[in-house]
Design an enzyme around this catalytic site. Structure first.
Site, PDB file in Angstrom:
ATOM      1  N   HIS A  25     -12.130  -9.167  -3.353  1.00 37.71           N
ATOM      2  CA  HIS A  25     -10.901  -9.667  -2.717  1.00 37.71           C
ATOM      3  C   HIS A  25     -11.228 -10.786  -1.731  1.00 37.71           C
ATOM      4  O   HIS A  25     -12.231 -10.732  -1.011  1.00 37.71           O
ATOM      5  CB  HIS A  25     -10.174  -8.527  -1.995  1.00 37.71           C
ATOM      6  CG  HIS A  25      -9.659  -7.485  -2.935  1.00 37.71           C
ATOM      7  ND1 HIS A  25      -8.344  -7.425  -3.335  1.00 37.71           N
ATOM      8  CD2 HIS A  25     -10.293  -6.469  -3.567  1.00 37.71           C
ATOM      9  CE1 HIS A  25      -8.184  -6.407  -4.171  1.00 37.71           C
ATOM     10  NE2 HIS A  25      -9.364  -5.807  -4.332  1.00 37.71           N
ATOM     11  N   ARG A  45      -3.782 -17.867   9.185  1.00 36.62           N
ATOM     12  CA  ARG A  45      -2.455 -18.379   9.552  1.00 36.62           C
ATOM     13  C   ARG A  45      -2.188 -19.812   9.150  1.00 36.62           C
ATOM     14  O   ARG A  45      -1.042 -20.239   9.131  1.00 36.62           O
ATOM     15  CB  ARG A  45      -2.282 -18.273  11.069  1.00 36.62           C
ATOM     16  CG  ARG A  45      -2.361 -16.843  11.527  1.00 36.62           C
ATOM     17  CD  ARG A  45      -2.020 -16.689  12.965  1.00 36.62           C
ATOM     18  NE  ARG A  45      -2.308 -15.331  13.389  1.00 36.62           N
ATOM     19  CZ  ARG A  45      -2.285 -14.930  14.639  1.00 36.62           C
ATOM     20  NH1 ARG A  45      -1.949 -15.783  15.595  1.00 36.62           N
ATOM     21  NH2 ARG A  45      -2.566 -13.678  14.935  1.00 36.62           N
ATOM     22  N   GLU A  53      -7.671   4.329  -8.800  1.00 37.55           N
ATOM     23  CA  GLU A  53      -8.560   4.272  -7.632  1.00 37.55           C
ATOM     24  C   GLU A  53      -8.261   5.461  -6.722  1.00 37.55           C
ATOM     25  O   GLU A  53      -9.177   6.147  -6.266  1.00 37.55           O
ATOM     26  CB  GLU A  53      -8.360   2.944  -6.881  1.00 37.55           C
ATOM     27  CG  GLU A  53      -9.236   2.794  -5.635  1.00 37.55           C
ATOM     28  CD  GLU A  53      -8.949   1.503  -4.854  1.00 37.55           C
ATOM     29  OE1 GLU A  53      -7.883   0.886  -5.053  1.00 37.55           O
ATOM     30  OE2 GLU A  53      -9.803   1.132  -4.021  1.00 37.55           O
TER      31      GLU A  53
HETATM   32  O1  LIG Z   1       1.133  -8.554   3.073  1.00 33.84           O
HETATM   33  C1  LIG Z   1       1.955  -7.717   3.396  1.00 33.84           C
HETATM   34  O2  LIG Z   1       2.821  -7.967   4.226  1.00 33.84           O
HETATM   35  C2  LIG Z   1       1.888  -6.341   2.828  1.00 33.84           C
HETATM   36  C3  LIG Z   1       2.919  -5.452   3.054  1.00 33.84           C
HETATM   37  C4  LIG Z   1       2.818  -4.165   2.542  1.00 33.84           C
HETATM   38  C5  LIG Z   1       1.703  -3.771   1.802  1.00 33.84           C
HETATM   39  C6  LIG Z   1       0.701  -4.688   1.596  1.00 33.84           C
HETATM   40  C7  LIG Z   1      -0.492  -4.257   0.854  1.00 33.84           C
HETATM   41  O3  LIG Z   1      -0.521  -3.187   0.346  1.00 33.84           O
HETATM   42  C8  LIG Z   1      -1.632  -5.174   0.761  1.00 33.84           C
HETATM   43  C9  LIG Z   1      -2.800  -4.536   0.079  1.00 33.84           C
HETATM   44  C10 LIG Z   1      -3.918  -5.538  -0.109  1.00 33.84           C
HETATM   45  O4  LIG Z   1      -5.126  -4.838  -0.251  1.00 33.84           O
HETATM   46  C11 LIG Z   1      -5.924  -5.594  -1.100  1.00 33.84           C
HETATM   47  N1  LIG Z   1      -7.050  -4.752  -1.491  1.00 33.84           N
HETATM   48  C12 LIG Z   1      -8.294  -4.960  -1.063  1.00 33.84           C
HETATM   49  N2  LIG Z   1      -9.099  -4.024  -1.542  1.00 33.84           N
HETATM   50  C13 LIG Z   1      -8.349  -3.194  -2.284  1.00 33.84           C
HETATM   51  C14 LIG Z   1      -8.663  -2.046  -3.041  1.00 33.84           C
HETATM   52  O5  LIG Z   1      -9.797  -1.554  -3.135  1.00 33.84           O
HETATM   53  N3  LIG Z   1      -7.642  -1.436  -3.677  1.00 33.84           N
HETATM   54  C15 LIG Z   1      -6.384  -1.919  -3.611  1.00 33.84           C
HETATM   55  N4  LIG Z   1      -6.063  -3.026  -2.916  1.00 33.84           N
HETATM   56  C16 LIG Z   1      -7.033  -3.653  -2.250  1.00 33.84           C
HETATM   57  C17 LIG Z   1      -4.986  -6.052  -2.174  1.00 33.84           C
HETATM   58  O6  LIG Z   1      -5.450  -7.187  -2.832  1.00 33.84           O
HETATM   59  C18 LIG Z   1      -3.759  -6.380  -1.352  1.00 33.84           C
HETATM   60  O7  LIG Z   1      -3.832  -7.714  -0.924  1.00 33.84           O
HETATM   61  C19 LIG Z   1       0.774  -5.976   2.092  1.00 33.84           C
HETATM   62 ZN   LIG Z   2      -9.953  -4.016  -5.250  1.00 34.75          ZN
END
Ligand SMILES: O=C(O)c1cccc(C(=O)CC[C@H]2O[C@@H](n3cnc4c(=O)[nH]cnc43)[C@H](O)[C@@H]2O)c1
Ligand SMILES: [Zn+2]
Length: 357
Positions: free
Chosen positions: A33, A86, A217
């Site tokens: 990521h 930002r 996952e």
């Molecule tokens: O950006 C926002 O405002 C927002 C609002 C509510 C929920 C979210 C997310 O859930 C963002 C999740 C974010 O996590 C990243 N990510 C990184 N590693 C992992 C992983 O191992 N498994 C799942 N997601 C992962 C993903 O790419 C999202 O960007 C955001």
């Molecule tokens: Zn991931």
């Protein structure tokens, strides 16, 4: 194949120095990521640029900050780092520095998962965002020789509004960046069923993008089935719980659907209790194509080289076995055939040189 007639994943002998071998091995990474790859130095630099943030500016304090109680806590911390990105210049700096860290590990090619919705909803202009990642991609390829491609993922928990926005950014010909190859789905899985995202994946696939959702996952094997049948997944992000379903393992093996395995991530987010309990051995035993990845390396105190060392230990691999894992990633990538052949050839040549008497 430097040693024909030998099965690299079963005929093993003890490697001379696996860490040194892995450090020099040319590699491809398929599951990593963008924001989750920010090194402590970059996080500290961004935190200093934006002092209202609660993210520590001291790289040493980040070690504590990056210790997670569970997956939900990980996402909370992850979003606090997202809040540091930002301006388009922040985006460019992060992307370029991530590529530099990859090049140091001999990563020749990476598909970097980017969540454009998180940036555009925080006020970064969409055109400026695309220009920043593309500018960094081209500079990184010219200066470090690392080829980057993008996967745009939907942050599923942010709802269908985020799916609509991600699909729009990924398919609008005026915005879609040249480096975009795939479409994903990330964030928590619990309470976020995969099938609701089918229309957005259909649009992305119709626009020529490849489907690579996270699944299995933090939830069971049904989520992986849903990713396969509803989202037409070509690879699965993690897929850890597939080990609980023999039919699913057989399906993944038969249809050559690779798993993007990230061992240390699964421990750090407490999706798996210990490395010894990680199902990677079951995947290999079932004939599933396994690729090794780092997910969010600095946040999980790891890097891709360490993930290969972990996998080599769990699977009992020697150099040829490790090289085979590296080639799995190359062949499971969305590189063209000539690009795959070039990196696979580099892996074979490096391995043959290493093993030469
Ligand atoms: O950006 C926002 O405002 C927002 C609002 C509510 C929920 C979210 C997310 O859930 C963002 C999740 C974010 O996590 C990243 N990510 C990184 N590693 C992992 C992983 O191992 N498994 C799942 N997601 C992962 C993903 O790419 C999202 O960007 C955001
Ligand atoms: Zn991931």
């Amino acid at each position: 194949m430097p040693f024909p007639g030998r099965n690299p994943l079963t005929d093993q002998r003890a490697p001379r120095d696996p860490h040194a071998f892995i450090a020099g091995l040319p590699k491809a990474e398929l599951h990593v990521h963008h924001v989750g790859s920010a090194s402590p130095r970059i996080v500290a630099e961004l935190a200093a640029r934006h002092p209202d943030s609660k993210v520590p500016t001291d790289p040493e304090a980040l070690v504590d900050y990056f210790t997670f109680t569970d997956f939900a806590h990980f996402i909370e911390v992850y979003l606090s780092v997202v809040d540091l990105i930002r301006t388009p210049e922040d985006v460019r700096l992060l992307t370029y520095e991530v590529a530099r860290d990859m090049a140091r590990q001999q990563v020749r090619y990476a598909e970097l998962t980017i969540t454009p919705f998180s940036s555009t909803r925080r006020g970064i202009d969409e055109r400026a965002f695309m220009d920043a990642i593309e500018d960094a991609r081209k500079a990184a390829e010219a200066e470090f020789g690392t080829v980057l491609r993008w996967c745009f993922d939907i942050p599923g928990e942010a709802g269908l509004e985020s799916a609509e926005e991600t699909a729009r950014l990924a398919t609008d010909d005026r915005l879609r960046p040249e480096g975009l190859v795939s479409f994903g789905l990330g964030g928590p899985e619990i309470g976020v069923p995969r099938p609701q995202f089918k229309p957005y994946f259909d649009r992305a696939i119709a626009a020529g993008l490849r489907s690579v959702p996270h699944a299995g996952e933090t939830t069971g094997p049904q989520t992986v089935w849903d990713a396969l049948t509803e989202l037409r997944a070509e690879r699965i992000g993690h897929g850890t719980s597939s080990a609980q379903d023999e039919k699913l393992l057989a399906h993944l093996a038969e249809h050559r659907i690779p798993l993007e395995v990230c061992p240390t991530s699964n421990i750090a987010t407490r999706a798996v209790r210990t490395l010894e309990e990680h199902p990677i051995r079951e995947f290999v035993k079932a004939g599933v194509v396994v690729t090794i990845n780092s997910d969010d390396p600095p946040m999980f105190g790891t890097d891709l080289n360490n993930e290969y060392a972990v996998a080599a230990r769990l699977l009992g691999l020697d150099e040829l076995g490790i090289a085979e894992l590296a080639k799995n990633a190359v062949h499971a990538s969305f590189l063209d055939e000539a690009g795959k052949a070039r990196i696979a050839g580099e892996i074979d040549a490096y391995t043959a040189r290493w093993l030469a008497p």
